[in-house]
Write an enzyme that holds these catalytic residues in place. Sequence first.
Site, PDB file in Angstrom:
ATOM      1  N   ASP A 182       0.888  -0.811  -0.196  1.00  0.00           N
ATOM      2  CA  ASP A 182      -0.071  -0.450  -0.388  1.00  0.00           C
ATOM      3  C   ASP A 182       0.454   1.332  -0.332  1.00  0.00           C
ATOM      4  OD1 ASP A 182      -2.516   0.908  -0.296  1.00  0.00           O
ATOM      5  OD2 ASP A 182      -2.160   1.935   2.148  1.00  0.00           O
ATOM      6  N   GLU A 234       1.166   5.578   0.497  1.00  0.00           N
ATOM      7  CA  GLU A 234       0.052   7.262   0.918  1.00  0.00           C
ATOM      8  C   GLU A 234       0.757   7.792  -0.080  1.00  0.00           C
ATOM      9  OE1 GLU A 234      -2.200   6.982   3.576  1.00  0.00           O
ATOM     10  OE2 GLU A 234      -1.949   4.842   3.969  1.00  0.00           O
ATOM     11  N   HIS A 265      -3.387  11.202   5.874  1.00  0.00           N
ATOM     12  CA  HIS A 265      -2.370  10.165   6.796  1.00  0.00           C
ATOM     13  C   HIS A 265      -1.371  10.490   8.318  1.00  0.00           C
ATOM     14  CE1 HIS A 265      -0.075  12.226   4.579  1.00  0.00           C
ATOM     15  NE2 HIS A 265      -0.920  11.261   2.906  1.00  0.00           N
ATOM     16  N   HIS A 275      -4.911   4.554   7.660  1.00  0.00           N
ATOM     17  CA  HIS A 275      -4.817   4.989   6.238  1.00  0.00           C
ATOM     18  C   HIS A 275      -2.485   5.349   6.843  1.00  0.00           C
ATOM     19  CE1 HIS A 275      -8.631   6.369   5.226  1.00  0.00           C
ATOM     20  NE2 HIS A 275      -8.750   6.343   5.149  1.00  0.00           N
ATOM     21  N   ASP A 304      -2.729  -0.139   6.980  1.00  0.00           N
ATOM     22  CA  ASP A 304      -3.842  -0.547   5.396  1.00  0.00           C
ATOM     23  C   ASP A 304      -2.876  -1.898   4.702  1.00  0.00           C
ATOM     24  OD1 ASP A 304      -5.227   1.259   6.327  1.00  0.00           O
ATOM     25  OD2 ASP A 304      -4.595   2.289   4.501  1.00  0.00           O
TER      26      ASP A 304
END
Length: 745
Positions: free
Chosen positions: A555, A557, A606, A698, A703
């Site tokens: 994942d 951000e 985030h 987040h 995540d």
Amino acid sequence: MIGGLSIRLKLLLIFAVLGVGAVIAVNLALVWGAARAAAEQAVGDTYMVVGIVASFAILALTALIWTVVDSHLARPIDRLTGELRARAQGQVKTPMPLDAMAYMGDLARAAQDVTQRLTQAQGALTDFVDRETRAIASQKDWLEALLDDVPAGVLLCSNDHKLVFYNGKAVDLLGGMDAQGQGPALDRSVFDYLHEPPVRHAFERLMSAYDRDGASDLLCSAKNGGAILGARMRLLGHAGQTGPTTLRVGQPAFASGYVLTLHDVSRDLAAQTARDQLIDEMFERVRRPAAAIRSLVGVLTEADGPQGEAREKIRSAAHSEAGQLSSAIHELSTRREALRDATAALGLSVRASDLLDAVRAQIFGRTDAPSTSALPDLMVVAAPLILRCDGFSMVSFLSSLLRMVQKGDETAPRRGFRLEIVEEGAGAMISLEWDGPPLPLNDLERWLDLAVMPAAGAGPSGLQQGGQTGRQILTQLGTDIWPERIGGQAVGFNAGDPQGERGRICLPVRSARRAVQPVAALPRRAAYDFDLLNKSRNTDLHDTLLDDLVYVVFDTETTGLHSERGDEICQIAAVRIVNGRRIGGEVFDTLVNPQRPIPSASTKVHGITDAMVSDAPMIAQVGPQFHAFAQDAVLVAHNAPFDLAFLRRRSHEMGVEFDHPVLDTVLLSAVIYGQSEVHSLDALTHRLGITIPQEVRHTALGDTVATAEAFLKLLPALKARGIATFGDVVAAQRQHGRLLKDMNS
């Protein structure tokens, strides 16, 4: 009222409404047509219009009925199917959403009862298995701890050279973990970490020797850091095989893999080289001045040797050569001490308090020790230090020294002993004090030439030290010792006693560090999966079973939602799934400098600020590291097109292409639960009974872990639907392309 009817009656009611509605529509159309025909006297055209109107009326009624059936039965049945599969295969324990299936009558409640019974049965079975395997689990934990603390690096590899096990020492020898936590990984080729030829040749030698108990020593090097490693390879037979097996040409009949034990010889080689160089230089620098001095002395001692000014020149030359020799010896001695400090075993660490407790135990625990009445008040005081020395030798030396000092002279007894360790510069000072006359230097020198007998056994090196003298132990410890007289009145003596004296012996320790704050325990880094030894390999990804694939769930951000408008990655995290389980120690997690400001709206989501990423590496550096972490794996993400768009946009700067096969948990959720459901990460994890702590929601790693847990719960449900291979799951994903684009080419 309708909600209380059975599903059969509801279906009957639907079709009754459809039939009655069709009859009513036709009759209304006929009445209207008859009235129109009477008025216009155009029967043919009128009945054609009547037919068309009736047809559209029936179609409209059918569409209305379908809408009701779809929203109240079809979708709830699809939802119920997904919920049942999740509970049957994914061990989900959350209550079923009965409010979303209200029009299904008793079917939803019956399904709820079945799943509750299934959950109870699974719980009872789990409790039984837990009780039966608790002892095995404890032994497994002990084995993991033992293997991770083995001082040698241990690698277990399959016969196609894939890692099946590694311990913490092996991680260190292979270059350790980098800033992103990247290091050795299960089911990766050992040749990613060790240079290939020596390992492969040793394996081939053992395979051709027809000896399952044979071993091969080899010298290899780590790719990360280039450390020279000594290794021993031993083959592993197949499970259950006890005897030798005849090998077919080219076919490893009994070797399911091999064990490599590693140790770093780089330091040994460097130390040996330094010692050899020092010895060579010593002979070179000592030989010439020694020969010159010998010649000059010979000339000076001859009966008819030179006289006057010539003699003075020779004496001056001899003096100069002697000075050079002395200087060379002093320099070489200093270098020898430094070399010994750098290479001595004795890099062993021991707490000061533990060392003094051991000395006290030696004194009072020996049968030949002085009586406790002779040492009534031995006091030990230790500063919070960790000493770098050979604790065994130091304890033997101090306990023997204390006994020698205590015996003393019967006419002038020594008492009130105090053994103390204090910090001094970069090292420490060990001092033994007492009330009574100081120890004469000559007595100490004589004692140092005597054998120092330890309590029992051998030292850490395994050598019996009973015959070592005190002076030899001092040399081994790289230190010195001296006696001192302490000023002031002795404790326990009358102020008017002219014989009141105090003495002390000092022994420095060159290297020590404070231990006020306990050092955090290193995380256990041993990882293994012995099923990988017999894992089948399929070269065709399309036909590879889902259980046989390695997955990297990741994942990102970002600074915003639009990669095409210049938004960038500011954090990326990933975990590996091997053989159906997430490997806890194999994690990639790093902040990324986006080289642009992070908007406050993104920071609110985030929590990443400009200050946090100011010193972080840029995507051009992080990208290749993540690409290597995901090598030979299937990428898994929630909404993969979003994350991959950011990575692929910068692929030219990274110098790598993210062309991995991809699975998307959004699409997989649609495969299991249908397109009509909400497929956000929060909704999916809620359905699967996975809790994401709010503090890590987040964040890239939080995540990622949640996505990995959801993916592991979706896999059994996919297999229950007959989706067993990668090709099957890609085909199933593409059926839901209306939600998201499938990222597999």
